[in-house]
Structure formats: structure tokens, C-alpha cells
Design a protein around this motif. Sequence first.
Motif, PDB file in Angstrom:
ATOM      1  N   LEU A  85       0.825  -1.205   0.000  1.00 35.35           N
ATOM      2  CA  LEU A  85       0.000   0.000   0.000  1.00 35.35           C
ATOM      3  C   LEU A  85       0.862   1.259   0.000  1.00 35.35           C
ATOM      4  N   ALA A 162      -6.022   8.438  -4.137  1.00 36.25           N
ATOM      5  CA  ALA A 162      -4.907   7.573  -3.744  1.00 36.25           C
ATOM      6  C   ALA A 162      -4.689   7.615  -2.232  1.00 36.25           C
ATOM      7  N   ALA A 165      -7.644   5.776  -0.530  1.00 37.40           N
ATOM      8  CA  ALA A 165      -7.475   4.324  -0.662  1.00 37.40           C
ATOM      9  C   ALA A 165      -6.369   3.815   0.255  1.00 37.40           C
ATOM     10  N   GLY A 170     -12.144   1.028   0.346  1.00 34.60           N
ATOM     11  CA  GLY A 170     -12.154   0.186  -0.842  1.00 34.60           C
ATOM     12  C   GLY A 170     -12.802   0.860  -2.041  1.00 34.60           C
ATOM     13  N   ARG A 173     -10.302   2.829  -4.021  1.00 34.82           N
ATOM     14  CA  ARG A 173      -9.453   1.953  -4.847  1.00 34.82           C
ATOM     15  C   ARG A 173     -10.137   1.629  -6.170  1.00 34.82           C
ATOM     16  N   LEU A 210      -1.494   0.953  -9.113  1.00 36.54           N
ATOM     17  CA  LEU A 210      -2.825   0.373  -8.922  1.00 36.54           C
ATOM     18  C   LEU A 210      -2.749  -1.126  -8.669  1.00 36.54           C
ATOM     19  N   LEU A 213      -2.247  -1.882  -5.042  1.00 37.32           N
ATOM     20  CA  LEU A 213      -3.449  -1.792  -4.209  1.00 37.32           C
ATOM     21  C   LEU A 213      -4.314  -3.039  -4.313  1.00 37.32           C
ATOM     22  N   TYR A 214      -4.166  -3.788  -5.400  1.00 40.16           N
ATOM     23  CA  TYR A 214      -4.941  -5.013  -5.582  1.00 40.16           C
ATOM     24  C   TYR A 214      -4.099  -6.264  -5.353  1.00 40.16           C
ATOM     25  N   TYR A 222      -7.502  -4.924   3.486  1.00 35.49           N
ATOM     26  CA  TYR A 222      -8.821  -4.310   3.294  1.00 35.49           C
ATOM     27  C   TYR A 222      -9.916  -5.185   3.909  1.00 35.49           C
TER      28      TYR A 222
END
Length: 234
Positions: A85, A162, A165, A170, A173, A210, A213-214, A222
Motif C-alpha cells: 500500500l 490515492a 485508498a 475500498g 481503490r 494500482l 493496491l490489488y 482491506y
Amino acid sequence: MSTDPGRGDPPAPQYYRPGPSSGTYPQYPQNPFPQGWTPGTAPGPYPQQPAPAGPQWNTAGAGGSGPPAGLGGTPPATAPRPRQLVLGLILLLAAALPFVLMGVAAMVTPVDESILDQAGIPRAELDALMAQAGMSFEQLAQMVRVMGAIFLALALVYAVLAVVAFRGAGGARLALAVLTGVYGLPLLLMMAPTLPLFAVLVLAVAAFGLVQLYSRPAKEWYAARKVGAAQRSG
């Protein structure tokens, strides 16, 4: 029978009368004397049982155990934020920063002959394009300022999303993913003829941020925050 006026005779034992539902069992007399009382003396109070002590937690030393979970003490600490993150936030802010600078520069810098010369735009070709579009030079300068304001607004929104998130939202994001796809590809196509390397680099940095973040650690973080929020609200 005693004739001492200070000492009375003890009361006679009282018997229960057998009732209809007593059956054939004999009835026992009630004890008229408190426990430990001698006839002829003042009856003392019945002994009181001490109140049960509450639970004692062993908190001394490093090996001591605290109270069980949910019975007080310090609430459990939240899960640490994964490094993915942090990296994602840095990359997304880095991708938005050039457009913040470009937007501010387009809004505050006047468009004149010197700017066109520095940009390497031939004035004759620019005049021909403006004549085809039916646009004056003043209208072109106004359009540049409007485009700069749009770039600045989108870049600031991207940076704010950003940060949100990164703090655990969530929905932010998901909004970042939508903005990257909706505005990133058209921006790449628009800037490819003049600044192809810059356009590809900015889009790659944003996409990689990105992806962070996933990533799996980010998804688990999360999910843990969502479960903790549900438990606190319940």
C-alpha cells in the motif's frame, strides 16, 4: 422452670401440621435457636459468608497473561498496513504530480509568440490550423487555460483518491481503477505523437501503483479492516 426475670424460658418447639400432601412422612420441628446460641443469652447474628472475589488476572512479568479477549483490557491492535500500500501510494502520487505541474503552468503562463517558439510549434502551421477551426489566437489561449484547469482538477482528484485508498477505503481503490482506465488510455493516445515516452511512463507508473493496491496483502488488509468495522458497529 426458672424464676429469674432476666432469663426467660426458651420457646417450645413448633411442629408442622401434616397437610393433605404430606403423605406419611413425619414432620420435623423447626430449630428455634440460631446456630451457636445458648439458651438464656442474647442470640448472636448468623455468620455472614464473604463475598466471592472477582477474577484476578496475572499481569506481572512478561510471562503473565492478561484478561481473556472481550473481557476488558487494551483493545486488539489493528493489522499493520502492508508495504504494497505504501508503494502504491507513492507511485500513484508520482503519476499525478506531472499533471498538477502542467495544469498550474497552463493556467498561469500566458500563451504568446515566445511560448510557441519554445515549444517548437511553427506559427504558420498554427495559423492554418486555427483558420480551419475558425478560432482566434485569444480563443486558443483561453482553451489552453481551460485544459490546464481540467488537468489540474483530475490530477488532484486522483491524488486525493490515492490517499483515501491508502487509508483503507475500498471504494476509492475502485475509483482509481476506473479513472486510470477512462482517462489514462485517451491521455496516452493524445500525448503519444508529441511526448510518447512521457505518456507511456506515466501510464505505466499509475498502472503499477494500482496493481499494488490489488495485491494479495493489500486485499487481506482491506478485508480485515472491513471485518473490524463490522464488529465495532455491531
